[in-house]
Motif scaffolding. Sequence first.
Motif, PDB file in Angstrom:
ATOM      1  N   PRO A 111       0.789  -1.242   0.000  1.00 47.07           N
ATOM      2  CA  PRO A 111       0.000   0.000   0.000  1.00 47.07           C
ATOM      3  C   PRO A 111       0.817   1.287   0.000  1.00 47.07           C
ATOM      4  N   HIS A 112       2.063   1.238   0.514  1.00 52.02           N
ATOM      5  CA  HIS A 112       2.800   2.485   0.736  1.00 52.02           C
ATOM      6  C   HIS A 112       3.753   2.760  -0.430  1.00 52.02           C
ATOM      7  N   LEU A 113       3.178   3.202  -1.531  1.00 50.84           N
ATOM      8  CA  LEU A 113       3.947   3.506  -2.732  1.00 50.84           C
ATOM      9  C   LEU A 113       3.707   4.957  -3.131  1.00 50.84           C
ATOM     10  N   THR A 114       4.784   5.643  -3.497  1.00 58.26           N
ATOM     11  CA  THR A 114       4.692   7.019  -3.976  1.00 58.26           C
ATOM     12  C   THR A 114       5.503   7.128  -5.263  1.00 58.26           C
ATOM     13  N   PHE A 115       5.018   7.954  -6.191  1.00 55.09           N
ATOM     14  CA  PHE A 115       5.689   8.126  -7.480  1.00 55.09           C
ATOM     15  C   PHE A 115       5.952   9.612  -7.678  1.00 55.09           C
ATOM     16  N   GLN A 116       7.188   9.936  -8.035  1.00 57.96           N
ATOM     17  CA  GLN A 116       7.588  11.339  -8.016  1.00 57.96           C
ATOM     18  C   GLN A 116       8.500  11.668  -9.193  1.00 57.96           C
ATOM     19  N   LEU A 117       8.223  12.808  -9.814  1.00 57.92           N
ATOM     20  CA  LEU A 117       9.110  13.372 -10.831  1.00 57.92           C
ATOM     21  C   LEU A 117       9.982  14.431 -10.179  1.00 57.92           C
ATOM     22  N   LEU A 118      11.259  14.429 -10.515  1.00 59.03           N
ATOM     23  CA  LEU A 118      12.162  15.467 -10.039  1.00 59.03           C
ATOM     24  C   LEU A 118      12.715  16.235 -11.232  1.00 59.03           C
ATOM     25  N   GLU A 119      12.709  17.537 -11.135  1.00 58.65           N
ATOM     26  CA  GLU A 119      13.319  18.380 -12.162  1.00 58.65           C
ATOM     27  C   GLU A 119      14.741  18.694 -11.713  1.00 58.65           C
ATOM     28  N   ALA A 120      15.721  18.299 -12.524  1.00 57.39           N
ATOM     29  CA  ALA A 120      17.117  18.559 -12.173  1.00 57.39           C
ATOM     30  C   ALA A 120      17.971  18.489 -13.424  1.00 57.39           C
ATOM     31  N   GLU A 121      19.164  19.064 -13.324  1.00 56.22           N
ATOM     32  CA  GLU A 121      20.078  19.046 -14.461  1.00 56.22           C
ATOM     33  C   GLU A 121      20.636  17.653 -14.717  1.00 56.22           C
ATOM     34  N   SER A 122      20.692  16.825 -13.675  1.00 49.10           N
ATOM     35  CA  SER A 122      21.205  15.465 -13.822  1.00 49.10           C
ATOM     36  C   SER A 122      20.509  14.575 -12.809  1.00 49.10           C
ATOM     37  N   VAL A 123      20.547  13.274 -13.058  1.00 46.07           N
ATOM     38  CA  VAL A 123      19.985  12.318 -12.105  1.00 46.07           C
ATOM     39  C   VAL A 123      20.693  12.448 -10.767  1.00 46.07           C
ATOM     40  N   GLN A 124      22.001  12.571 -10.817  1.00 50.69           N
ATOM     41  CA  GLN A 124      22.786  12.689  -9.592  1.00 50.69           C
ATOM     42  C   GLN A 124      22.328  13.883  -8.765  1.00 50.69           C
TER      43      GLN A 124
END
Length: 278
Positions: free
Chosen positions: A212-225
């Motif tokens: 049940p405890h799932l979250t999905f998130q987009l991150l805006e950044a210049e790189s994955v790191q």
Amino acid sequence: MTRILFPTDFSEHAREALRYALPIIRQMQAELILLHVYTISPSYAEAPAFALGEEVELQRDRTLARLQGEVTRIREKSPGQPVEILARLGGPVHEILEVAREERIDCIVMGTRGASGLREFLIGSNAARVIAQAPVPVLAIPPGNTFKPLREIFFATDYLDSDLQALGLVLRLARLFGARIRFVHVRRTDEPNAEAQLQAYEARVRDQLDYPHLTFQLLEAESVQQGLEHLSQQYPDAILAMCPQRRGLFERLFHRSHTQSMSQHASHPLLALPVPSA
């Protein structure tokens, strides 16, 4: 019983990492296999066979005695913890991988020596070489971590279906501690339809994972790191899980200009998951 391999060089870094790992090992009701890989001085390269044999036996006995001392420390903190000790002669990475295969290890846990950043850690250490070749998950623990009950586990994803096949240990840890699994995708500036892709991926994951405890998130950044480092500042006690053996994500993680200096340190434990076989 789950079998967890912990290679140690008897340093304070290794002991600190083991202190972090012990609550997880206890919660998993796992057996701990404590390994030290020792070497022989190059001066014995041309020594008579009997002298070399005596030195190997001496070093092995010393190693086993030191390992037994580590077991005593472990039992003081975790009475009743099943522990097996192994002493092997050879190169650390080779022997760790051999023991993992021979002893049917389910997970490798090891400390790191504090590389200057996530990139340097993953490409410049024994832990990195183990991660690149290990047939099982590897939990790498940088210095300075004190265990607190897991509340967040990040999983860095590029929306591949095979991710779900690698999530066994992540899901087990999440269930044991009631932690949230946060699926994170770092969006590139030129990536089209990012929200729609995330929604489609979320639907696939929820359809296949009974948790049940799932979250999905987009991150805006210049790189994955950069994106993951920013997220780690928000959740300082989290574990980062990923499949660094997967070439595409690995390359995206470390794609940044050589003129950009590392401003953060690799401080979070990293759970590296082997890429499932095709």
